[in-house]
Scaffold this active site. Structure first.
Site: not given
Length: 738
Positions: A416, A418, A372
């Site tokens: 990035d 800004t 199992c």
């Protein structure tokens, strides 16, 4: 960052759009075996293209074949036939199913009944030995009935290799060879293991459903000067609400009147309250601490921050990580293989050795129980769900287990400038006077700011707003009135203040005057070399009809790095991740910010250039690559990177394109995401090692006859408990050491 779409129940018969997933809430599906049973059964239905079941989320996502509609009635009957129940997505029903105590659940009641019967059987064994094994047989049968029913239901659906089937064969076989006591213990321990899996899954779901409580149920709607209480879910963009001190905000919106401290910790984990005033945005679910606010609604209830976070995390839980898909495939082949081995263990030894058939069958049945894969299958989704939940509570939103797994592998992150590394708005950095009488002091600088702010009053230009904000922060005096104010196209503004004719212009405007180079010109050049924008204040003096310009001073402005930018970049460096700045801004400004932050930087890049840089790094083997941005121009690079991360304040395009989002708008959140990913994957690897280690040990010991049936099941149940507790330990993860 995402919104909650109510799951459609089977009563909804409306046709589904092509390839649009439908999500169903399913009660009782609490383990990996449950997932595989549901997926196997529903995949066989007509018009169903793809099925993904999540025991952690308690949901099933189905996608119809192109041009087809989902067979709702068949879906409902199939799920019901497997022993599960589709539940309504209403708040009351969802609340009840999520917070039901374990002893009131079907699996909890089975544990209690089986436990009482097992204890009674042992008592009768010692009190009345003449009863033999019948008390244990009775305890086994009572506990085994629901297990056999579920095994038969799965068999009818064409799925014989289920955990319930293995358990049924093993328990019935144990009764057949007169091992009733072991059978009763096995059934009880199996029930305990299933109940614990259900408790773990419910706890993971509660960590997400708790988010829905952050938004208040009512709001104070303002209409035509009157205030009335309405349901928060009914609010629409454009309406205005009043938020009193101590109230939670019922919506996303902008403050139209008032100022207050806002506790944003329920949404983004930020411990320090933020000051918010007119024109500033606020989130649903945050707490207004000390002022009355008038807020204009910008998003409907199903699209507000809390709703979007909930949907994002629910979708993320349903999206399996690559390691989770590998475990599913492994379990798919693993179970039939162990069944074949168990048959060999049962048949071969008596044929080639003096071993009794009862002994070989006993070992084979114990082997089936060990097969199992509960602990193995739950090891991965439980840990990933915990990781996603922790991230969501701290404003780190990841769209799926695959994203969570990939984040920890990042080698390079492109950011990035800004709005990502910088605040996105200019601020005043320098105020200088051109006076040459040696009396340059703070009073003179204050006068330059006062006159410049007077000229710029009423302007919405970012530089004008920055100068005005700087004046109000530095001085308490009111602005003087400006007379004859007018724009100097492309250069600045002019007007009369306090009877003086003034201009606030760019340095380029000074070139029209025939004047020798001065120290002021050199200072302007130095400031511009630092990536700053410079505005020069000039007074026009008229002497005998001749206009003479006299520069009074300058104000320098720049979009400065976020307060945590350097700290966040240093955290990435500690994790061994290289950070690079890619920006569309002018190269001089980008280089200046890069030098200030100590980061490699490249400017004047178009959106396609940023995406091309990412692809170049990938081709050079520098990946996996992460990309962080907040604007439309970042979308191509976000899509090209292995993991795209959007700032929470970014555009909808960036947020939709990205794989993850930083709701806090903190650069440090990038390193926190990566660290959380690595912690989660360590947890997964530990869980898999525990699950496989226990199985390997007891497979060998059981095949050799060293351990018996109930010991094997106890070990397997113990492994399930260990991996579950280890996964839930992630819910206490702290970011302090990142």
């Amino acid at each position: 960052m995402s919104h909650t779409t109510p799951a459609k129940t089977t009563q909804d018969k409306s046709p589904q759009a092509t390839n649009t997933p439908t999500t169903l809430r399913v009660q009782g599906m609490d383990c990996g075996g449950c997932e595989r049973k549901v997926e196997a059964a529903l995949t066989r239905l007509n018009h169903v293209e793809e099925v993904s079941a999540s025991s952690v989320a308690g949901s099933v996502r189905l996608t119809a074949l192109p041009g087809k509609t989902l067979p709702h009635s068949e879906i409902e009957s199939t799920i019901t036939a497997l022993g599960y129940q589709i539940i309504d997505e209403s708040a009351d029903t969802a609340e009840a199913t999520t917070h039901t105590p374990w002893w009131k659940t079907p699996k909890g009641r089975l544990v209690l009944v089986s436990g009482v019967l097992l204890a009674l059987a042992w008592a009768l064994k010692f009190a009345w030995p003449s009863l033999g094994t019948w008390p244990f047989v009775a305890a086994t049968v009572v506990g085994l009935v629901p297990i056999v029913q579920r095994a038969g239901q799965a068999l009818k659906m064409g799925n014989p290799f289920t955990i319930e089937m293995l358990m049924s064969i093993a328990a019935i076989g144990a009764l057949a060879i007169n091992a009733a006591a072991e059978a009763a213990v096995v059934v009880f321990l199996f029930a305990v293991g299933e109940m614990l899996e259900g408790v773990a899954a419910a706890q993971a779901r509660r960590s997400i459903s708790a988010l829905s409580k952050l938004t208040p149920s009512t709001a104070r709607l303002m209409e035509q000067g009157n205030i009335r209480e309405v349901a928060a879910a009914s609010l629409q963009p454009g309406q205005r609400v009043q938020v009193r001190p101590g109230d939670r905000l019922p919506c996303d919106g902008f403050i139209m009147a008032g100022r207050s401290s806002i506790d944003e910790s329920p949404v983004n984990g930020e411990s320090v309250p933020s000051e918010r005033g007119e024109g500033e945005g606020v989130f649903a679910g945050t707490v207004n601490l000390d002022g009355v606010l008038e807020v204009e609604v910008t998003k409907s209830a199903e699209n507000n921050t809390i709703a979007r976070v909930i949907k994002l995390v629910e979708e993320a839980q349903a999206a399996k990580a690559p390691v989770a898909r590998f475990i599913d495939r492994f379990a798919f082949y693993y179970m039939p293989a162990v069944v074949a081995v168990a048959l060999l263990v049962a048949i071969v030894p008596p044929l080639v050795s003096p071993m009794l058939w009862s002994e070989s069958i006993y070992r084979a049945l114990a082997l089936l129980l060990i097969a199992c894969p509960c602990a193995l299958v739950i090891s991965t989704p439980a840990a990933i769900a915990a990781g996603l939940s922790v991230g969501a509570r701290h404003g780190l939103l990841m769209k799926g287990g695959a994203v969570l797994e990939q984040l920890g592998k990042l080698k390079r992150v492109a950011l990035d400038k800004t709005g990502t590394l910088t605040a996105g708005t200019p601020t005043v950095t320098d105020v200088e006077s051109f006076e040459t009488d040696g009396s340059v002091d703070q009073n003179r600088r204050d006068e330059i700011v006062r006159l410049a702010a007077a000229l710029e009053q009423g302007s919405s230009h970012p530089l004008a707003v920055a100068i005005s904000d700087y004046f109000h922060r530095q001085q308490d005096t009111p602005l003087p009135t400006v007379q004859g104010a007018h724009a100097l196209a492309g250069h600045g503004v002019a007007g009369q203040v306090d009877g003086r004719t003034l201009m606030l212009v760019s340095p380029r405007y000074l070139q029209r005057f025939n004047r020798p180079t001065s120290d002021g010109d050199n200072r302007i050049a130095a400031l511009e070399a630092q990536g700053k924008s410079v505005a020069v204040l000039i007074e026009i003096e008229i002497d005998v009809g001749i206009e003479n310009e006299r520069p009074l001073g300058l104000i320098a402005l720049r979009d400065e790095p976020r307060e945590d930018a350097r700290e966040g970049l240093q955290a990435l460096e500690r994790l061994g991740v290289q950070a690079v700045m890619l920006s569309g801004d002018n190269a001089r400004t980008v280089a200046a910010i890069g030098d200030q932050l100590g980061i490699e930087a490249e400017g004047e890049l178009m959106p396609e250039d940023k995406a091309q840089r990412v692809r170049q790094w990938q081709a050079q083997g520098l990946g996996p690559i992460g990309k962080v941005g907040d604007g439309i121009n970042d979308a191509p690079a976000l899509a090209a990177a292995e993991v795209g991360i959007a700032m929470g304040s970014g555009t909808d395009v960036a947020l939709e394109t990205a794989d993850a989002a930083l709701l806090k708008n903190r650069v440090a959140g990038i390193a926190e995401m990566i660290a959380l990913s690595r912690a989660t994957m360590r947890n997964v690897k530990t869980n898999v090692a525990l699950a496989l280690g226990f199985k390997a040990l007891f497979l060998v010991s059981t095949a050799l006859g060293i351990t018996g049936m109930w010991v094997a099941v106890m070990a397997d149940t113990g492994a399930t408990v260990l991996v579950t507790l280890n996964a839930l330990h992630l819910l206490r993860y702290r970011f302090n050491d990142v």
